[in-house]
Write a protein that holds these residues in place. Structure first.
Motif, PDB file in Angstrom:
ATOM      1  N   LEU A 197      12.736  21.000 -20.747  1.00  0.00           N
ATOM      2  CA  LEU A 197      11.713  22.453 -20.912  1.00  0.00           C
ATOM      3  C   LEU A 197      10.995  22.821 -19.872  1.00  0.00           C
ATOM      4  N   GLU A 198      10.323  21.799 -19.129  1.00  0.00           N
ATOM      5  CA  GLU A 198       9.557  22.192 -17.987  1.00  0.00           C
ATOM      6  C   GLU A 198      10.481  22.596 -16.830  1.00  0.00           C
ATOM      7  N   ARG A 199      11.528  22.167 -16.624  1.00  0.00           N
ATOM      8  CA  ARG A 199      12.377  22.478 -15.371  1.00  0.00           C
ATOM      9  C   ARG A 199      12.795  23.841 -15.860  1.00  0.00           C
ATOM     10  N   PHE A 200      13.093  24.402 -17.163  1.00  0.00           N
ATOM     11  CA  PHE A 200      13.501  25.882 -17.614  1.00  0.00           C
ATOM     12  C   PHE A 200      12.159  26.694 -17.319  1.00  0.00           C
ATOM     13  N   ARG A 201      11.016  26.039 -17.519  1.00  0.00           N
ATOM     14  CA  ARG A 201       9.495  26.878 -17.162  1.00  0.00           C
ATOM     15  C   ARG A 201       9.820  27.188 -15.546  1.00  0.00           C
ATOM     16  N   ASP A 202      10.009  26.294 -14.649  1.00  0.00           N
ATOM     17  CA  ASP A 202      10.002  26.247 -13.387  1.00  0.00           C
ATOM     18  C   ASP A 202      10.846  27.355 -12.914  1.00  0.00           C
ATOM     19  N   LEU A 203      12.301  27.307 -13.360  1.00  0.00           N
ATOM     20  CA  LEU A 203      13.192  28.174 -12.970  1.00  0.00           C
ATOM     21  C   LEU A 203      12.913  29.499 -13.411  1.00  0.00           C
ATOM     22  N   ASN A 262       0.804  -1.213  -0.005  1.00  0.00           N
ATOM     23  CA  ASN A 262      -0.083  -0.107  -0.092  1.00  0.00           C
ATOM     24  C   ASN A 262       0.847   1.188   0.130  1.00  0.00           C
ATOM     25  N   ARG A 263       1.711   1.367  -0.824  1.00  0.00           N
ATOM     26  CA  ARG A 263       2.948   2.354  -0.886  1.00  0.00           C
ATOM     27  C   ARG A 263       3.393   2.652  -2.201  1.00  0.00           C
ATOM     28  N   VAL A 264       3.284   3.735  -2.937  1.00  0.00           N
ATOM     29  CA  VAL A 264       3.702   3.947  -4.077  1.00  0.00           C
ATOM     30  C   VAL A 264       5.054   4.433  -4.000  1.00  0.00           C
ATOM     31  N   HIS A 265       6.154   3.564  -4.657  1.00  0.00           N
ATOM     32  CA  HIS A 265       7.625   4.478  -4.354  1.00  0.00           C
ATOM     33  C   HIS A 265       8.008   5.206  -5.698  1.00  0.00           C
ATOM     34  N   TYR A 266       8.886   6.044  -5.593  1.00  0.00           N
ATOM     35  CA  TYR A 266       8.982   7.210  -6.644  1.00  0.00           C
ATOM     36  C   TYR A 266       9.757   6.473  -7.626  1.00  0.00           C
ATOM     37  N   GLN A 267      10.785   5.406  -7.330  1.00  0.00           N
ATOM     38  CA  GLN A 267      11.596   4.750  -8.328  1.00  0.00           C
ATOM     39  C   GLN A 267      10.515   3.778  -9.221  1.00  0.00           C
ATOM     40  N   ARG A 268       9.501   3.259  -8.609  1.00  0.00           N
ATOM     41  CA  ARG A 268       8.564   2.429  -9.514  1.00  0.00           C
ATOM     42  C   ARG A 268       7.594   3.549 -10.446  1.00  0.00           C
ATOM     43  N   ALA A 269       7.090   4.553  -9.783  1.00  0.00           N
ATOM     44  CA  ALA A 269       6.405   5.596 -10.277  1.00  0.00           C
ATOM     45  C   ALA A 269       7.188   6.023 -11.652  1.00  0.00           C
ATOM     46  N   LEU A 270       8.451   6.380 -11.448  1.00  0.00           N
ATOM     47  CA  LEU A 270       9.470   6.891 -12.653  1.00  0.00           C
ATOM     48  C   LEU A 270       9.462   5.803 -13.753  1.00  0.00           C
ATOM     49  N   ALA A 271       9.379   4.612 -13.218  1.00  0.00           N
ATOM     50  CA  ALA A 271       9.583   3.496 -14.340  1.00  0.00           C
ATOM     51  C   ALA A 271       8.330   3.413 -15.028  1.00  0.00           C
ATOM     52  N   LEU A 272       7.339   3.369 -14.562  1.00  0.00           N
ATOM     53  CA  LEU A 272       6.058   3.092 -15.022  1.00  0.00           C
ATOM     54  C   LEU A 272       5.712   4.439 -15.941  1.00  0.00           C
ATOM     55  N   LEU A 273       5.807   5.565 -15.557  1.00  0.00           N
ATOM     56  CA  LEU A 273       5.262   6.717 -16.266  1.00  0.00           C
ATOM     57  C   LEU A 273       6.311   7.232 -17.299  1.00  0.00           C
ATOM     58  N   GLY A 274       7.605   6.588 -17.501  1.00  0.00           N
ATOM     59  CA  GLY A 274       8.475   6.976 -18.342  1.00  0.00           C
ATOM     60  C   GLY A 274       9.331   8.356 -18.146  1.00  0.00           C
ATOM     61  N   ALA A 275       8.894   9.216 -17.027  1.00  0.00           N
ATOM     62  CA  ALA A 275       9.607  10.466 -16.755  1.00  0.00           C
ATOM     63  C   ALA A 275      11.056  10.070 -16.547  1.00  0.00           C
ATOM     64  N   THR A 276      11.560  11.457 -16.716  1.00  0.00           N
ATOM     65  CA  THR A 276      13.066  11.355 -16.370  1.00  0.00           C
ATOM     66  C   THR A 276      13.353  11.576 -14.920  1.00  0.00           C
ATOM     67  N   ASP A 277      14.341  10.941 -14.319  1.00  0.00           N
ATOM     68  CA  ASP A 277      14.743  11.053 -13.002  1.00  0.00           C
ATOM     69  C   ASP A 277      14.934  12.675 -12.810  1.00  0.00           C
ATOM     70  N   PHE A 292      12.959  13.424 -22.368  1.00  0.00           N
ATOM     71  CA  PHE A 292      14.118  14.003 -21.425  1.00  0.00           C
ATOM     72  C   PHE A 292      13.983  15.754 -21.723  1.00  0.00           C
ATOM     73  N   ALA A 293      13.938  15.878 -23.040  1.00  0.00           N
ATOM     74  CA  ALA A 293      13.841  17.076 -23.634  1.00  0.00           C
ATOM     75  C   ALA A 293      12.841  17.728 -23.059  1.00  0.00           C
ATOM     76  N   ILE A 294      11.578  17.207 -23.182  1.00  0.00           N
ATOM     77  CA  ILE A 294      10.276  17.890 -22.615  1.00  0.00           C
ATOM     78  C   ILE A 294      10.389  18.052 -20.954  1.00  0.00           C
ATOM     79  N   ASP A 295      11.091  16.990 -20.417  1.00  0.00           N
ATOM     80  CA  ASP A 295      11.182  17.334 -18.835  1.00  0.00           C
ATOM     81  C   ASP A 295      12.058  18.454 -18.494  1.00  0.00           C
ATOM     82  N   TYR A 308      17.547  29.338 -23.368  1.00  0.00           N
ATOM     83  CA  TYR A 308      17.458  27.670 -23.206  1.00  0.00           C
ATOM     84  C   TYR A 308      16.385  27.151 -23.601  1.00  0.00           C
ATOM     85  N   ALA A 309      15.223  27.620 -23.115  1.00  0.00           N
ATOM     86  CA  ALA A 309      13.695  27.128 -23.328  1.00  0.00           C
ATOM     87  C   ALA A 309      13.550  27.344 -24.796  1.00  0.00           C
TER      88      ALA A 309
END
Length: 641
Positions: A286-292, A230-245, A281-284, A332-333
């Motif tokens: 770009l999202e980081r540049f937006r947040d900064l 009953n716990r969702v771990h970050y590494q598993r969510a990262l692998a399932l969703l295909g997001a960049t670490d 990775f490029a999308i993530d 950069y963005a």
């Protein structure tokens, strides 16, 4: 049951993030102001169809029309989240039933009275898929429906709905949920499901959902299905969703901040080794540049919900935002956004990602606004100064620290020019021996308007000093030092930017020279000479005279810390071979000289302009003065001819 079906809202009060729609509808239901047709528009998965069912439930409740259906009557149970539907409420998917035959059948059924409810309600989903012939078949009944018929159109593209249909509906636009609102919804559902998740999982789920409650709950449902204990771990969510670490994103940002190409390409290698998609990775990134960028503009963006990230990641992002300037982040963005377009359908996405990284590291050669701002930002960083805009910039660069910086940029083997170095030493005069030599004053070709203080007398000789030789020093030949080009001296563009400051310095020294300089422009900087341009030949000639040139030279020295000659040419800012010499051609005294007559007229006009400047009355426009001088010159030429 899927989460988006299990937690589907049953009343308008349970609809999250659409208060701009639910509150007016609730008020209208409470007041009994019911329309015969509604149009719900908005992105997919934001609650349009669910709200249409709630509207039908509120209209056909035994206590209705009411914004709060009882939930226990037959109609409320049948139209509830787990109900089987009502015979008097018809839902039609126009994506598969949008033809003219389907709409004719719907029109025929609308003529019958409801079987057991108050209204006969037709919910048409994906209404933009109805054909033009189908809309025409519905047009008459939508214009003048029976009192027991209500239409609810739901669509993601309201502009494709027939205008004659759209104009007869009450339109309510639905919106995507903000990250802060979506997080509250996800936390509430997780609490109901008794499941714990790592704090870093929330941004992944919310970004994967894209603001759509239905898509977000579908992603969360997938993670809960694979949860352990009953716990969702970050590494598993990262692998399932295909997001960049996040660590790889941080590594790439830190490499860009330090200009470390090896570390940046190493991060790309780690992305590929981890099996991540280069485009993702490029999308993530770009999202980081937006947040900064948002964190730089809005320091409390995290508390406002504009930037969503765990506490430790948020601290790293704040540190990155301090190390990278806003102009650099904007470029950069833009580079990553352009690279994403090139990656679409590419056969070698890794190669394109590495090309994007190379563009990020190299200074841009384009003339876009972000590229130019990044170059200025880099120069300011190397100077360790920040150049303000407007008049603040002029005053800052005309100050002593700015002039000292210009001297620091000179070559080590080349001494800096003093601030008030005279152009030529004044010849020594025969005088009695004095124990202390007096610094010679610079020569003055013409009297200056403001009074010059007399030099203070030399102090009395002290007994311990030896007397100076009584013979007078031979007069030194007047000579003007020829300074070489200064390394790091401003170019013509920099002088134009601070030209108002230079003119203010000229005005402090001579108002007549300031009046001559009103319509002059900076043409170029040639080695140690500032080339000005003036459209009026008489004024250009006057500006090149030694007296005026020396005043402008002193003003440049005071404002920019440079020791330049000054030359004024006739024409506009473009290059022109015609230059006005600083020494006039002598004319015989016996002949009438029209140039002298013209000069007298010029001096009278300039004196008048100076008097107007000193008086409280409005000053004359310098362009008018130049025009009168030009007319007088033409008149003198006609007389001479």
């Amino acid at each position: 049951m899927a989460l988006y079906r299990k937690y589907r809202p049953a009343t308008f009060a349970e609809v999250v993030g659409q208060e701009h729609v639910t509150e007016p509808l609730s008020t209208a239901l409470a007041a009994g102001r019911i329309n015969h047709a509604y149009l719900f528009s908005g992105p997919r998965g934001c609650g349009k169809t669910s709200s249409a069912r709630i509207l039908a439930r509120s209209l056909n409740c035994v206590e209705g029309p009411t914004p709060t259906p009882c939930g226990v009557c037959d109609s409320c149970v049948a139209l509830g989240p787990g109900g089987g539907g009502s015979f008097d409420v018809t839902e039609m998917d126009a994506a598969s039933h949008g033809g003219v035959d389907d709409t004719r059948d719907l029109r025929d059924r609308a003529s019958f009275a409801p079987a057991q409810s108050r209204y006969r309600i037709f919910i048409i989903d994906e209404a933009h898929m109805v054909t033009t012939q189908g809309f025409n078949a519905l047009l008459k009944i939508v214009e003048e429906p029976p009192e027991h018929v209500i239409f609810v159109f739901a669509t993601t593209e309201p502009e494709k709905v027939l205008p004659t249909i759209r104009s007869r509906t009450h339109q309510y636009p639905f919106r995507l949920l903000a990250p802060k609102t979506m997080r509250g919804l996800v936390e509430k559902i997780l609490e109901s499901e008794h499941v714990e998740v790592d704090d870093a999982v929330f941004p992944l789920v919310i970004r994967a959902g894209g603001g759509s409650p239905r898509d977000t709950l579908s992603v969360l449902d997938q993670l809960l299905a694979g949860a352990e204990d009953n716990r969702v771990h970050y590494q598993r969510a990262l692998a399932l969703l295909g997001a960049t670490d996040v660590a790889l994103i941080d590594e790439a940002i830190d490499s860009l901040a330090a200009g470390d190409a090896a570390a940046l390409f190493g991060a790309v290698e780690s992305v590929i080794d981890a099996g991540h998609d280069p485009r993702r990775f490029a999308i993530d990134l770009l999202e980081r540049f937006r947040d900064l960028i948002v964190l730089q503009a809005v320091p409390d963006a995290a508390s406002r919900g504009v930037v969503d990230a765990p506490g430790d990641v948020l601290e790293r992002m704040r540190d990155q935002a301090e190390r990278i300037g806003p102009a650099t982040l904007a470029r950069y963005a833009e580079v990553v956004h352009a690279g994403l377009g090139e990656m679409r359908g590419a056969t070698a996405p890794r190669l394109l990602l590495e090309v994007v990284c190379a563009r990020l590291l190299l200074p841009s050669a384009s003339d876009t606004e972000s590229a130019l701002l990044q170059r200025i930002e880099r120069i300011e960083t190397r100077m360790d100064i920040s150049i303000p805009a407007g008049e603040a910039a002029a005053s800052a660069l005309s100050s002593a620290p700015a002039r000292q910086y210009v001297r620091k940029t000179q070559a080590p083997s080349e001494p800096a020019a003093p601030e008030s170095a005279p152009l030529a030493p004044e010849p020594a005069r025969p005088a009695a021996p004095e124990p202390v030599a007096v610094k010679p004053e610079p020569p003055q070709a013409k009297p200056v308007e403001r009074p010059v203080p007399e030099p203070e007398p030399a102090p009395a000789p002290e007994p311990e000093l030896e007397p100076v030789v009584s013979e007078p020093a031979p007069p030194a030949p007047p000579s003007v030092p020829a300074p070489g080009p200064v390394v790091g001296a401003p170019d013509a563009a920099a002088v134009r930017q601070l030209w108002s400051t230079v003119r203010d310095k000229v005005r402090e020294r001579s108002r007549s020279t300031y009046a001559l300089l009103e319509a002059a422009i900076v043409r170029a900087v040639e080695d140690d000479t500032l080339v000005l341009a003036h459209q009026a030949p008489p004024l250009a000639k006057r500006l090149s005279e030694q007296h005026n040139a020396e005043i402008i030279r002193d003003a440049l020295k005071d404002a920019l810390g440079v020791n330049w000659r000054v030359r004024c040419e006739v024409g506009t800012g473009e290059a022109s071979p015609s230059a006005v010499e600083s020494t006039p051609t002598p004319i015989a005294e016996s002949e009438p000289d029209p140039v002298e007559v013209q000069r007298a007229e010029e001096e009278e006009l300039i004196a008048e302009a100076v008097r107007d400047d000193a008086d409280p009355a409005p000053r004359r426009d310098p362009e008018e003065v130049a025009l009168e001088l030009l007319q007088s010159e033409l008149g003198a030429k006609k007389i001479d001819g």
